[in-house]
Scaffold this active site. Structure first.
Site, PDB file in Angstrom:
ATOM      1  N   SER A  21       0.837  -1.694   0.066  1.00 35.98           N
ATOM      2  CA  SER A  21      -0.098   0.477  -0.379  1.00 35.98           C
ATOM      3  C   SER A  21       1.267   1.083   0.103  1.00 35.98           C
ATOM      4  O   SER A  21       0.710   2.514  -0.066  1.00 35.98           O
ATOM      5  CB  SER A  21      -0.686  -0.333   1.063  1.00 35.98           C
ATOM      6  OG  SER A  21      -0.314  -0.307   2.389  1.00 35.98           O
ATOM      7  N   LYS A 157      16.085  -7.510  11.754  1.00 40.69           N
ATOM      8  CA  LYS A 157      16.483  -7.481  10.479  1.00 40.69           C
ATOM      9  C   LYS A 157      17.709  -8.812  10.538  1.00 40.69           C
ATOM     10  O   LYS A 157      18.138  -9.210   9.421  1.00 40.69           O
ATOM     11  CB  LYS A 157      16.926  -6.555  10.555  1.00 40.69           C
ATOM     12  CG  LYS A 157      15.443  -4.996   9.797  1.00 40.69           C
ATOM     13  CD  LYS A 157      14.235  -5.491   8.689  1.00 40.69           C
ATOM     14  CE  LYS A 157      13.973  -4.803   8.665  1.00 40.69           C
ATOM     15  NZ  LYS A 157      12.518  -5.277   7.690  1.00 40.69           N
TER      16      LYS A 157
HETATM   17  N1  LIG Z   1      12.402   3.132   4.642  1.00 35.42           N
HETATM   18  C1  LIG Z   1      13.377   3.143   5.420  1.00 35.42           C
HETATM   19  O1  LIG Z   1      13.814   3.957   5.539  1.00 35.42           O
HETATM   20  C2  LIG Z   1      13.819   1.267   5.032  1.00 35.42           C
HETATM   21  C3  LIG Z   1      14.430   0.803   5.656  1.00 35.42           C
HETATM   22  C4  LIG Z   1      15.379  -0.204   5.891  1.00 35.42           C
HETATM   23  C5  LIG Z   1      14.177  -1.335   5.832  1.00 35.42           C
HETATM   24  N2  LIG Z   1      12.907  -0.589   5.531  1.00 35.42           N
HETATM   25  C6  LIG Z   1      11.749  -1.721   5.562  1.00 35.42           C
HETATM   26  O2  LIG Z   1      11.240  -1.854   4.195  1.00 35.42           O
HETATM   27  C7  LIG Z   1       9.849  -2.541   4.570  1.00 35.42           C
HETATM   28  C8  LIG Z   1       8.586  -1.607   4.144  1.00 35.42           C
HETATM   29  O3  LIG Z   1       9.061  -0.261   4.828  1.00 35.42           O
HETATM   30  P1  LIG Z   1       8.381   1.121   5.056  1.00 35.42           P
HETATM   31  O4  LIG Z   1       9.694   2.206   4.929  1.00 35.42           O
HETATM   32  O5  LIG Z   1       8.110   1.223   2.693  1.00 35.42           O
HETATM   33  O6  LIG Z   1       7.167   1.351   5.729  1.00 35.42           O
HETATM   34  P2  LIG Z   1       6.029   1.881   5.515  1.00 35.42           P
HETATM   35  O7  LIG Z   1       5.668   2.851   4.504  1.00 35.42           O
HETATM   36  O8  LIG Z   1       5.064   2.111   6.734  1.00 35.42           O
HETATM   37  O9  LIG Z   1       5.164   0.956   4.698  1.00 35.42           O
HETATM   38  C9  LIG Z   1       4.716  -0.502   5.615  1.00 35.42           C
HETATM   39  C10 LIG Z   1       4.020  -1.756   4.816  1.00 35.42           C
HETATM   40  O10 LIG Z   1       3.509  -2.346   6.029  1.00 35.42           O
HETATM   41  C11 LIG Z   1       2.351  -2.874   5.614  1.00 35.42           C
HETATM   42  N3  LIG Z   1       1.865  -3.274   7.294  1.00 35.42           N
HETATM   43  C12 LIG Z   1       2.436  -2.938   8.491  1.00 35.42           C
HETATM   44  N4  LIG Z   1       1.809  -3.428   9.382  1.00 35.42           N
HETATM   45  C13 LIG Z   1       1.379  -4.806   9.113  1.00 35.42           C
HETATM   46  C14 LIG Z   1       0.765  -6.074   9.460  1.00 35.42           C
HETATM   47  N5  LIG Z   1       0.806  -6.194  10.326  1.00 35.42           N
HETATM   48  N6  LIG Z   1       0.243  -6.977   8.971  1.00 35.42           N
HETATM   49  C15 LIG Z   1       0.339  -6.562   7.262  1.00 35.42           C
HETATM   50  N7  LIG Z   1       1.103  -5.187   6.666  1.00 35.42           N
HETATM   51  C16 LIG Z   1       1.338  -4.601   7.465  1.00 35.42           C
HETATM   52  C17 LIG Z   1       1.746  -1.632   5.755  1.00 35.42           C
HETATM   53  O11 LIG Z   1       0.210  -2.529   5.061  1.00 35.42           O
HETATM   54  P3  LIG Z   1      -1.104  -1.445   5.552  1.00 35.42           P
HETATM   55  O12 LIG Z   1      -0.474  -0.717   6.513  1.00 35.42           O
HETATM   56  O13 LIG Z   1      -2.027  -0.972   4.171  1.00 35.42           O
HETATM   57  O14 LIG Z   1      -1.424  -2.498   6.207  1.00 35.42           O
HETATM   58  C18 LIG Z   1       2.527  -0.839   4.508  1.00 35.42           C
HETATM   59  O15 LIG Z   1       2.393  -1.666   3.854  1.00 35.42           O
HETATM   60  C19 LIG Z   1       9.711  -2.824   6.010  1.00 35.42           C
HETATM   61  O16 LIG Z   1       9.931  -4.272   6.398  1.00 35.42           O
HETATM   62  C20 LIG Z   1      10.783  -2.549   6.215  1.00 35.42           C
HETATM   63  O17 LIG Z   1      11.384  -2.435   7.840  1.00 35.42           O
HETATM   64  C21 LIG Z   1      12.857   0.646   5.471  1.00 35.42           C
END
Ligand SMILES: NC(=O)c1ccc[n+]([C@@H]2O[C@H](COP(=O)([O-])OP(=O)(O)OC[C@H]3O[C@@H](n4cnc5c(N)ncnc54)[C@H](OP(=O)(O)O)[C@@H]3O)[C@@H](O)[C@H]2O)c1
Length: 282
Positions: A21, A157
């Protein structure tokens, strides 16, 4: 060299992406759709997913591992098998480890490590039966460079990366590949959705710790908000998918994707800790 978008869909006909999303998951989905891949993308609330051609919205709550696996298997059967599974859904929880109720940490371990490993298990069973496919688990630079006050996030992680590493050896020669994808900070909704659970009263009385936490939070938010856009991570993933082999992908701004890993590899642990402490003002 610019690679043709047609190439992606010849290798990957169908894909399953959790957390499609927003943020990285949304960017991965856009990249795959642009490459002609048919995508099953998930959200806890499918109304948050934009309807478009070749996209199937799936309701999935990753907090419940058995139910999440059932949802995955139903989508897999509808798709006739997934060539690509991207375990991306995740969340942050920011708090002092000992002053936060353990149920918060338990839920984070459960969703981000145990249930993600469970979906990986389900995905690999299908891929191995077909002797083809790619499993991508979204880990983080945080698995190598732990952030203070997000101890369990870092642990999930690091655990996921360790799982990926073992799977790469196990799956060698099977036709199935594993990509350990480790982003640095990207400008997504992640910082906005980080949970900040109530802290035990003892913390409020600890002025030093309270000030340190505020400094770390400010540094964390600053890094997230000044990071590259998610499309940059999607382009890195696309290149890795086109390479078609197992491996670790570090992506993000130069000092997180290149300099940090160099330090992790060749610097001493104490040097690494000093750099982190200085960075977070500890
Ligand atoms: N952004 C960064 O800098 C960064 C860096 C390293 C790693 N990551 C990793 O990348 C991934 C995505 O992060 P993002 O930065 O894109 O964060 P984000 O914009 O907050 O997106 C998180 C996604 O996870 C879903 N989600 C959260 N809780 C959930 C649950 N209980 N069940 C099912 N779906 C769930 C949300 O979907 P809904 O809310 O629509 O359900 C949303 O689509 C994560 O694993 C994060 O740890 C991010």
């Amino acid at each position: 060299m610019r690679m043709s978008s047609a190439v992606l869909s010849t290798r990957y006909r169908t894909a399953f992406v959790t957390g499609a999303s927003t943020g990285l998951g949304h960017a991965f989905t856009e990249m795959l759709l642009a490459g002609g891949v048919e995508v099953w993308g998930t959200s806890r609330d499918p109304k948050r997913l934009t309807a478009r051609e070749k996209f199937h919205a799936v309701a999935l709550e990753l907090g419940d591992g058995a139910e999440a696996e059932n949802v995955f298997l139903a989508a897999e059967s509808a798709a006739g098998g997934f060539d690509l599974v991207i375990n991306n859904a995740g969340f942050g929880a920011f708090g002092a480890y000992a002053h936060t109720d353990f149920s918060v940490w338990e839920a984070q371990f459960g969703m981000m490590l145990v249930n993600t490993a469970r979906l990986s298990h389900a995905a690999l069973r299908g891929m191995l039966a077909r002797r083809r496919g790619a499993l991508v688990n979204i880990s983080s630079i945080a698995g190598e460079f732990g952030m203070p006050y997000q101890a369990v996030y870092n642990a999930t992680k690091a655990g996921l990366s360790a799982l990926n590493e073992s799977l790469m050896y196990e799956l060698h020669g099977t036709g199935v590949i594993v990509i350990d994808f480790r982003p640095g900070d990207y400008r997504t909704d992640f910082d906005g959705s980080v949970r900040r659970p109530p802290q035990a009263a003892a913390l409020a009385a600890d002025a030093v710790n309270t000030v340190r936490m505020a400094r770390v939070w400010a540094a964390f938010v600053g890094m997230m908000q000044s990071g590259p856009a998610p499309a940059h991570a999607a382009a890195s993933l696309r290149r890795a998918l086109l390479r078609g082999r197992s491996g670790t992908v570090r992506t993000g701004r130069f000092f997180q994707a290149v300099l940090g890993p160099f330090l992790a590899r060749f610097g001493s642990l104490s040097l690494r800790r000093r750099v982190q402490e200085k960075y977070f003002g500890l």
